[in-house]
Write an enzyme that holds these catalytic residues in place. Structure first.
Site, mmCIF file in Angstrom:
data_model
loop_
_atom_site.group_PDB
_atom_site.id
_atom_site.type_symbol
_atom_site.label_atom_id
_atom_site.label_comp_id
_atom_site.label_asym_id
_atom_site.label_seq_id
_atom_site.Cartn_x
_atom_site.Cartn_y
_atom_site.Cartn_z
ATOM 1 C CB CYS A 196 -0.899 0.008 1.227
ATOM 2 S SG CYS A 196 -2.017 1.429 1.313
ATOM 3 C CG HIS A 205 -5.634 -2.068 -2.041
ATOM 4 N ND1 HIS A 205 -4.674 -2.738 -1.314
ATOM 5 C CD2 HIS A 205 -5.360 -0.745 -1.872
ATOM 6 C CE1 HIS A 205 -3.870 -1.860 -0.723
ATOM 7 N NE2 HIS A 205 -4.260 -0.639 -1.050
ATOM 8 C CD GLU A 206 -6.650 1.822 -4.773
ATOM 9 O OE1 GLU A 206 -5.595 1.184 -4.833
ATOM 10 O OE2 GLU A 206 -6.788 2.838 -4.042
ATOM 11 C CG HIS A 245 -7.224 2.976 0.518
ATOM 12 N ND1 HIS A 245 -6.531 3.028 1.715
ATOM 13 C CD2 HIS A 245 -6.376 2.412 -0.371
ATOM 14 C CE1 HIS A 245 -5.321 2.507 1.564
ATOM 15 N NE2 HIS A 245 -5.206 2.117 0.304
HETATM 16 O O1 LIG Z 1 -2.012 1.916 -1.866
HETATM 17 C C1 LIG Z 1 -2.795 1.836 -2.818
HETATM 18 O O2 LIG Z 1 -4.006 1.955 -2.715
HETATM 19 C C2 LIG Z 1 -2.238 1.496 -4.154
HETATM 20 C C3 LIG Z 1 -1.769 0.088 -4.174
HETATM 21 C C4 LIG Z 1 -2.922 -0.755 -4.647
HETATM 22 C C5 LIG Z 1 -2.741 -2.238 -4.606
HETATM 23 C C6 LIG Z 1 -1.947 -2.852 -3.677
HETATM 24 C C7 LIG Z 1 -1.819 -4.239 -3.686
HETATM 25 C C8 LIG Z 1 -2.498 -5.003 -4.599
HETATM 26 C C9 LIG Z 1 -3.301 -4.380 -5.508
HETATM 27 C C10 LIG Z 1 -3.419 -3.007 -5.508
HETATM 28 C C11 LIG Z 1 -0.503 0.104 -4.992
HETATM 29 O O3 LIG Z 1 -0.797 -0.072 -6.325
HETATM 30 S S1 LIG Z 1 0.650 -0.994 -4.337
HETATM 31 C C12 LIG Z 1 1.940 -1.009 -5.369
HETATM 32 C C13 LIG Z 1 1.746 -1.863 -6.567
HETATM 33 C C14 LIG Z 1 2.246 -1.403 -7.737
HETATM 34 C C15 LIG Z 1 2.127 -2.175 -8.863
HETATM 35 C C16 LIG Z 1 1.525 -3.418 -8.801
HETATM 36 C C17 LIG Z 1 1.009 -3.875 -7.611
HETATM 37 C C18 LIG Z 1 1.115 -3.100 -6.462
HETATM 38 NI NI NI Z 2 -3.491 1.171 -0.387
#
Ligand SMILES: O=C(O)C[C@@H](Cc1ccccc1)[C@H](O)SCc1ccccc1
Ligand code: NI
Length: 187
Positions: A114, A157-158, A161
């Site tokens: 995250c 995941h989003e 949030h």
């Molecule tokens: O923090 C966030 O919301 C963005 C996350 C979303 C995410 C995390 C884990 C699994 C799926 C989505 C970031 O994209 S985490 C970094 C990342 C970058 C590329 C690919 C996967 C995760």
């Molecule tokens: Ni996140």
């Protein structure tokens, strides 16, 4: 432009709030915010820009991560098949909602990270394998999407949030790598 300095980290109370719906027609502020969130994700996936501005790669970003408690999330999922091809999903979702989901569950085998969490938290984050969502786009048009596999995980995941939920809330504290036999593991 949005940089990592604009992203709040775990412990900040806004990450634990249920965000507010946005009203339509969109304010210029909310429209501009969506555009900037998308730009951040694109920049974060560009090796040169990510290096230059020290950005962590992201495929999703939610407004609460910018200390803005609104139901807005930008999604930038690259094309899995064709390097540099059209992205699989590139959009800004306003007031996204889960309309339905599968009984089947799934988790990314290597776990999740995250942008608001500066530590590695090992463990399986078990989510719904398939989801159907609705959302409004910046022009106030309503969309309906059926998602599975990795994109479904990203959206969940989003959406978490927007509801004050962090990915590690889903990890089994007794046995972080436990998942029932029928949980689909995504590479
Ligand atoms: O923090 C966030 O919301 C963005 C996350 C979303 C995410 C995390 C884990 C699994 C799926 C989505 C970031 O994209 S985490 C970094 C990342 C970058 C590329 C690919 C996967 C995760
Ligand atoms: Ni996140």
């Amino acid at each position: 432009m949005i940089t990592m300095n604009d992203i709040i980290r775990e412990g900040h109370p806004t990450l634990r709030k249920v965000a507010d719906e946005v009203s339509f027609p969109l304010s210029e502020e909310d429209r501009e915010l969506g555009i900037k969130m998308s730009e951040f994700l694109k920049n974060s996936q560009d090796p040169e820009l990510a290096e230059k501005y020290q950005l962590r790669g992201g495929v999703g970003l939610a407004a609460p991560q910018l200390n803005i408690s609104k139901r807005i999330t930008a999604i930038e999922i690259p094309n899995m098949e064709e390097e540099g091809g059209e992205p699989f999903l590139s959009t800004v979702m306003y007031n996204p909602k889960v309309l339905s989901h599968s009984v089947q569950q799934a988790a990314i085998e290597e776990g999740e990270g995250c942008l608001s969490v500066d530590r590695h938290v090992p463990g399986l984050v078990v989510r719904n394998a398939k989801i159907t969502i609705s959302y409004m786009d910046q022009d106030g048009e309503k969309h309906k999407l059926r998602l599975k596999d990795y994109p479904a995980i990203v959206i969940q995941h989003e959406l978490d949030h927007l509801n004050g939920i962090m990915f590690y809330d889903h990890i089994n504290p007794e046995n972080p790598n436990y998942a029932a036999d029928d949980v689909l593991l995504i590479q």
